[in-house]
Design a protein around this motif. Structure first.
Motif, PDB file in Angstrom:
ATOM      1  N   ALA A 151       0.851  -1.190   0.000  1.00 45.59           N
ATOM      2  CA  ALA A 151       0.000   0.000   0.000  1.00 45.59           C
ATOM      3  C   ALA A 151       0.878   1.229   0.000  1.00 45.59           C
ATOM      4  N   ASN A 152       0.506   2.224  -0.786  1.00 47.90           N
ATOM      5  CA  ASN A 152       1.293   3.454  -0.823  1.00 47.90           C
ATOM      6  C   ASN A 152       0.397   4.666  -0.943  1.00 47.90           C
ATOM      7  N   LEU A 153       0.883   5.764  -0.425  1.00 52.37           N
ATOM      8  CA  LEU A 153       0.178   7.034  -0.578  1.00 52.37           C
ATOM      9  C   LEU A 153       1.219   8.144  -0.614  1.00 52.37           C
ATOM     10  N   GLY A 154       1.194   8.939  -1.670  1.00 52.11           N
ATOM     11  CA  GLY A 154       2.152  10.023  -1.795  1.00 52.11           C
ATOM     12  C   GLY A 154       1.572  11.204  -2.545  1.00 52.11           C
ATOM     13  N   GLU A 208      10.115  12.593   5.772  1.00 49.64           N
ATOM     14  CA  GLU A 208       9.657  13.050   4.457  1.00 49.64           C
ATOM     15  C   GLU A 208       9.106  11.903   3.609  1.00 49.64           C
ATOM     16  N   GLN A 209       9.832  10.767   3.610  1.00 51.97           N
ATOM     17  CA  GLN A 209       9.368   9.569   2.906  1.00 51.97           C
ATOM     18  C   GLN A 209       9.567   8.371   3.838  1.00 51.97           C
ATOM     19  N   LEU A 224       4.600  -1.071   3.130  1.00 53.47           N
ATOM     20  CA  LEU A 224       3.888   0.203   3.098  1.00 53.47           C
ATOM     21  C   LEU A 224       4.841   1.347   2.770  1.00 53.47           C
ATOM     22  N   ALA A 225       4.344   2.319   2.027  1.00 54.39           N
ATOM     23  CA  ALA A 225       5.156   3.488   1.665  1.00 54.39           C
ATOM     24  C   ALA A 225       4.311   4.747   1.728  1.00 54.39           C
TER      25      ALA A 225
END
Length: 325
Positions: A151-154, A208-209, A224-225
């Motif tokens: 899962a990622n959200l950016g 930040e990331q 996860l990211a």
């Protein structure tokens, strides 16, 4: 039908999103808005049709007719703002992340219980009907036995001042990383036996990331990211023994698509029509208040606290500490 008299604390973007939502809900009345600036509160009230505007949060919670307060202030202010509401016996829907840390969350939830006041976290994906659809498809064996998820959200939000500011509990984790974390916990549960992680930092010293891995006692894994530096596809993917499932937009589920072992699409389900998606958490609050409950079953206090403790652990590993802690 009796309409719930709702108030909003704060006048920023997310407050505007909620105002836009409840202005279109039959069961809610846009009753009051509070800001530290009366001018801002009055402009907000005029734009969204609120009956009353207050130039302080103290004046807002003293308004006897307010039946639910939505807190839409920076993370650093959630504890004090929610505690103010609880002291004045005002039910609370508090934006995520619930507080800046687990210590604050625990104190807030304990006080709410003592005062017999309703409070819940506005982790809106927990309330979306698509969540139950996703869970049902997995339980029905759409992809066999689920073994791993990503899962990622950016978003490109590095220019947003509050996210850079440690004094405001800035950083990616509490604002964006909380979504992949909740996604994993909603689908794979909380029996996590090992967490590994790393992050990069802003010049101001907040994360930040973020890259996070959960290993579960049953052998499943979640990668996860989260980022405030780059735009991501926002996808969640669940991998199974007979295929995989792609969920578009883990911050407001848009669709789920099931693929078989030969990578062929076999099913696609879109989300139902919605105002913005925020309406579901408001309706959950109305149900809970009507039933005399102090929490929403969709987002139990225990789960809010566990997520806050998990994020505390990540920040400790990264060396990210807020000045007020």
């Amino acid at each position: 039908m009796k309409r719930l008299k709702m108030a909003i604390m704060g006048t920023g973007k997310i407050a505007s999103d909620m105002a836009e939502t409840i202005s279109r809900m039959e069961e809610v009345e846009c009753f009051a808005v509070g800001s530290r600036s009366l001018e801002k509160a009055e402009a907000f009230a005029k734009k969204y049709g609120f009956q009353k505007a207050f130039g302080s949060y103290e004046d807002l919670v003293k308004e006897k007719e307010v039946e639910l307060v939505y807190i839409a202030t920076p993370h650093s202010e959630h504890f004090a703002n929610a505690m103010l509401c609880i002291r004045h016996k005002k039910p609370v829907l508090c934006e995520k992340a619930f507080t800046a840390n687990a210590k604050q969350a625990r104190e807030l939830l304990d006080r709410a219980e003592e005062e017999n006041v309703f409070i819940t976290e506005a982790m809106w994906v927990r309330y979306l009907p698509m969540l139950e659809t996703i869970r049902q498809e997995l339980e029905n064996g759409a992809i066999g036995s689920p073994t791993m998820l990503t899962a990622n959200l950016g978003y490109q939000m590095s220019g947003v001042p509050r996210l850079q500011n440690p004094e405001l509990a800035g950083g990616t984790l509490l604002d964006v990383g909380v979504y992949p974390i909740n996604f994993a916990r909603m689908l794979f549960g909380d029996k996590i036996i090992k967490i590994t992680s790393a992050c990069t930092y802003t010049d101001s010293g907040v994360d930040e990331q973020d890259c996070i891995t959960f290993l579960y006692e049953d052998g499943r894994a979640a990668q996860l990211a989260a980022s405030m530096l780059s735009v991501s596809d926002r996808r969640g993917t669940v991998y199974g023994t007979k295929g995989f499932m792609v969920i578009e937009n883990i911050s407001n589920f848009e669709s789920l698509t099931v693929y078989d072992m030969n990578y062929r699409e076999v099913k696609k389900i879109g989300r139902p029509a919605q105002i913005t998606g925020y309406e579901y958490e408001v309706r959950a609050c109305i149900r809970a208040l009507t039933e005399g409950k102090l929490e929403c079953e969709e987002m139990p206090h225990e789960e809010t606290l566990r997520v806050m403790e998990l994020m505390d652990g990540l920040r400790e590993e990264w060396g990210v500490k807020f000045p007020f802690e």
